[in-house]
Design a protein around this motif. Structure first.
Motif, PDB file in Angstrom:
ATOM      1  N   THR A  50      -6.573   0.418   5.172  1.00  0.00           N
ATOM      2  CA  THR A  50      -5.149   2.006   4.941  1.00  0.00           C
ATOM      3  C   THR A  50      -4.270   2.353   5.971  1.00  0.00           C
ATOM      4  O   THR A  50      -3.257   2.685   5.349  1.00  0.00           O
ATOM      5  CB  THR A  50      -6.162   2.975   4.228  1.00  0.00           C
ATOM      6  OG1 THR A  50      -6.715   3.318   5.385  1.00  0.00           O
ATOM      7  CG2 THR A  50      -6.451   3.204   2.829  1.00  0.00           C
TER       8      THR A  50
ATOM      9  N   GLN B 217       1.048  -3.959   1.850  1.00  0.00           N
ATOM     10  CA  GLN B 217      -0.442  -4.183   0.544  1.00  0.00           C
ATOM     11  C   GLN B 217       0.307  -5.361  -0.017  1.00  0.00           C
ATOM     12  O   GLN B 217       0.387  -6.049  -0.792  1.00  0.00           O
ATOM     13  CB  GLN B 217      -1.134  -3.285   0.544  1.00  0.00           C
ATOM     14  CG  GLN B 217      -2.358  -3.736  -0.138  1.00  0.00           C
ATOM     15  CD  GLN B 217      -3.411  -4.314   0.297  1.00  0.00           C
ATOM     16  OE1 GLN B 217      -3.698  -5.178   1.518  1.00  0.00           O
ATOM     17  NE2 GLN B 217      -4.791  -4.792  -0.081  1.00  0.00           N
TER      18      GLN B 217
ATOM     19  N   ARG C  55      -8.138   0.422  -1.669  1.00  0.00           N
ATOM     20  CA  ARG C  55      -7.605   2.037  -1.860  1.00  0.00           C
ATOM     21  C   ARG C  55      -6.433   2.725  -1.039  1.00  0.00           C
ATOM     22  O   ARG C  55      -7.663   3.749  -0.792  1.00  0.00           O
ATOM     23  CB  ARG C  55      -8.259   2.389  -3.096  1.00  0.00           C
ATOM     24  CG  ARG C  55      -7.531   2.993  -4.501  1.00  0.00           C
ATOM     25  CD  ARG C  55      -8.703   4.113  -5.429  1.00  0.00           C
ATOM     26  NE  ARG C  55      -7.385   4.627  -6.615  1.00  0.00           N
ATOM     27  CZ  ARG C  55      -7.092   5.275  -5.288  1.00  0.00           C
ATOM     28  NH1 ARG C  55      -7.002   6.275  -5.411  1.00  0.00           N
ATOM     29  NH2 ARG C  55      -5.953   6.111  -7.244  1.00  0.00           N
ATOM     30  N   HIS C  56      -5.876   3.302  -1.295  1.00  0.00           N
ATOM     31  CA  HIS C  56      -4.787   4.681  -0.589  1.00  0.00           C
ATOM     32  C   HIS C  56      -5.492   5.970  -1.438  1.00  0.00           C
ATOM     33  O   HIS C  56      -5.852   5.393  -2.403  1.00  0.00           O
ATOM     34  CB  HIS C  56      -3.458   4.155  -0.698  1.00  0.00           C
ATOM     35  CG  HIS C  56      -3.197   3.010  -0.030  1.00  0.00           C
ATOM     36  ND1 HIS C  56      -2.946   1.721  -0.081  1.00  0.00           N
ATOM     37  CD2 HIS C  56      -2.764   3.365   1.751  1.00  0.00           C
ATOM     38  CE1 HIS C  56      -2.458   1.152   1.414  1.00  0.00           C
ATOM     39  NE2 HIS C  56      -2.305   1.827   2.155  1.00  0.00           N
ATOM     40  N   SER C  57      -5.161   6.594  -0.447  1.00  0.00           N
ATOM     41  CA  SER C  57      -5.221   7.482  -0.667  1.00  0.00           C
ATOM     42  C   SER C  57      -4.515   8.446  -2.006  1.00  0.00           C
ATOM     43  O   SER C  57      -3.097   7.694  -2.224  1.00  0.00           O
ATOM     44  CB  SER C  57      -5.223   9.241  -0.116  1.00  0.00           C
ATOM     45  OG  SER C  57      -4.142   9.635   0.359  1.00  0.00           O
TER      46      SER C  57
ATOM     47  N   THR D 235      -1.526   9.757  -0.693  1.00  0.00           N
ATOM     48  CA  THR D 235      -0.368   8.035  -0.139  1.00  0.00           C
ATOM     49  C   THR D 235       0.541   7.289  -1.738  1.00  0.00           C
ATOM     50  O   THR D 235       1.439   7.212  -1.386  1.00  0.00           O
ATOM     51  CB  THR D 235      -1.155   6.830   0.539  1.00  0.00           C
ATOM     52  OG1 THR D 235      -1.578   7.187   1.399  1.00  0.00           O
ATOM     53  CG2 THR D 235      -0.383   5.832   1.155  1.00  0.00           C
TER      54      THR D 235
END
Ligand code: CS2
Ligand code: MG
Length: 436
Positions: A349, A356, A376-378, A381
């Motif tokens: 991340t 990405q 997976r990004h938050s 984000t």
């Protein structure tokens, strides 16, 4: 193309001044260069280039824990050099920034160049109406096999974390474990966290000093095979399992560990030893047939020269962000393809959604794709970076939006102010500084 530019074409090459070369963008120039800093659960640095036609391109310039160094490099030393240039001349701009700086290579320089490169690819894709992978030769597969990060303090938490990844659709899983007798280990969600715990957003990583962790290589080497034995027995022979050694072993130790993991058929052992000394991998290879992945801290093709030509690795771990962008990583992968070495691009991340997306476009286009790291990004984000890539049944796809397919929301980004955050440091039990 203007009449004047046609006239230039007929002039002797030596007589043409810089800037007189034929433009593919019909007189369009780079008009505005902005460096955007935001912190939606972690810091990201993004370059945005706008052309005189109003087309924008994004590039990721995030170097985790040293973010503002790249901000200064871009703002103070690169932005005004780009203004007025032809946005279509991607290779020429790459060489201009690389050779022109004189001080070649290094993570800060190469991440700054990478951001420019990504942004120009994004612009060319948008202007031509094509996703970037089409500019790179088109898709060579339906989607990209992705692996996620499972971890845990004890076997039950590790099992739970692997199960959660499988439920999310992952078809390959990296497994990291705590080590009995040691405290917090990087890459493992804090003890007590559920299997879904994530180490990458832990508050301990924020502040003006790195946290200190403790390390004992012998304890780790004794414990790790017992974990993989249990995971393999629980999840069966098919599931690709990966592990990251995070540069903590000597070549000899790495060879021994690789050998002890062979019965569990790992997809790869990553960063088993610091690889500044590329020849050190000869020793590892002599001891084990364990597939090896290296390169997330590399930033140029030269870092790989011995590793590739002597086939000392199986996977190139570079990030588009830290390796001079799509243009340079494509060269590394073409070089690697001559030796049957495949990609395993870095995708934790701290690579922004822009970085990405760039990795996904490149991975879809190259023949020697191997696997793609994907955490997976938050949601925070993803509220700043609107992505069009997808993750379906364990496969990533960059999508077909023209360019890289990521949009930056200025308003959302401005709400998250930069705050210092550090990667940890590591000491052996006697206090000696060690790789973490
Ligand atoms: C790790 C990274 O993803 C990986 O394989 O090694 O989490 C790495 O430690 C970070 O990117 C450092 O910023
Ligand atoms: Mg790693």
């Amino acid at each position: 193309m203007t009449t004047d530019q046609h006239a230039d074409e007929s002039a002797p090459v030596g007589a043409r001044a810089q800037g007189d070369l034929v433009s593919s963008a019909a007189g369009t120039t780079i008009e505005r260069v902005e460096v955007l800093v935001t912190n939606p659960t972690r810091n990201f640095v993004t370059l945005r280039i706008t052309t005189s036609d109003g087309v924008t391109g994004l590039g990721d310039a995030t170097v985790n824990g040293r973010e503002l160094a790249v901000v200064s490099y871009l703002r103070d030393h690169v932005a005004h050099l780009l203004e007025g240039r032809d946005p279509w001349r991607i290779e020429d701009t790459w060489q201009y920034l690389y050779r022109g700086a004189y001080w070649r290579r290094g993570p800060i320089t190469m991440s700054a160049i990478a951001a420019v490169d990504m942004a120009l690819c994004d612009i060319k894709g948008k202007v031509t109406g094509q996703p970037v992978y089409q500019l790179l030769g088109g898709a060579t597969r339906a989607g990209l096999l992705a692996y996620g990060h499972a971890s845990g303090a004890e076997i039950p938490q590790i099992f739970e974390s692997v199960h959660e990844h499988l439920e999310e659709g992952y078809r390959a899983v990296r497994v990291q474990t705590a080590v009995p007798g040691l405290g917090q280990v990087y890459g493992v969600a804090a003890a007590g966290a559920s299997g879904a715990g994530r180490y990458d957003y832990e508050p301990a990583r924020r502040g003006l000093r790195p946290t200190e962790e403790q390390w004992d290589t012998r304890a780790y080497m004794r414990h790790l095979p017992t974990v993989f034995e249990a995971v393999r027995a629980e999840f069966g022979p098919e599931l690709p399992l990966l592990h990251d050694g995070h540069h903590r072993m000597t070549p000899n130790q790495a060879g021994q560990l690789g050998r002890s993991l062979e019965p569990y058929d790992l997809f790869w052992l990553e960063d088993c030893t610091p690889a500044e000394n590329q020849e050190g991998l000869r020793r590892v290879r002599a001891l084990t047939s364990q597939p090896l992945a290296i390169g997330e801290i590399f930033n140029s093709i030269w870092d790989y020269q011995t590793l590739i030509t002597e086939q000392l690795i199986d996977y190139v771990r570079s990030a588009v962000t830290h390796t001079g962008g799509i243009t340079h990583l494509k060269k590394i992968m073409d070089f690697a393809s001559l030796y049957q070495i495949r990609s395993g691009f870095h995708g934790p991340t701290d690579i922004s959604p822009v970085g990405q997306a760039a990795a996904l476009h490149l991975g879809l286009a190259i023949h020697n794709f191997g696997i793609q790291e994907y955490m997976r990004h938050s949601d925070e984000t993803l509220s700043v970076f609107r992505t069009s890539y997808t993750f379906t049944d364990g496969l990533l796809h960059p999508g077909d939006t023209p360019g890289l397919g990521v949009e930056y929301d200025d308003e959302a980004g401005a709400a998250f102010e930069y705050s210092p955050a550090y990667l940890p440091v590591n000491r052996l039990t006697d206090g000696t500084m060690h790789d973490w």
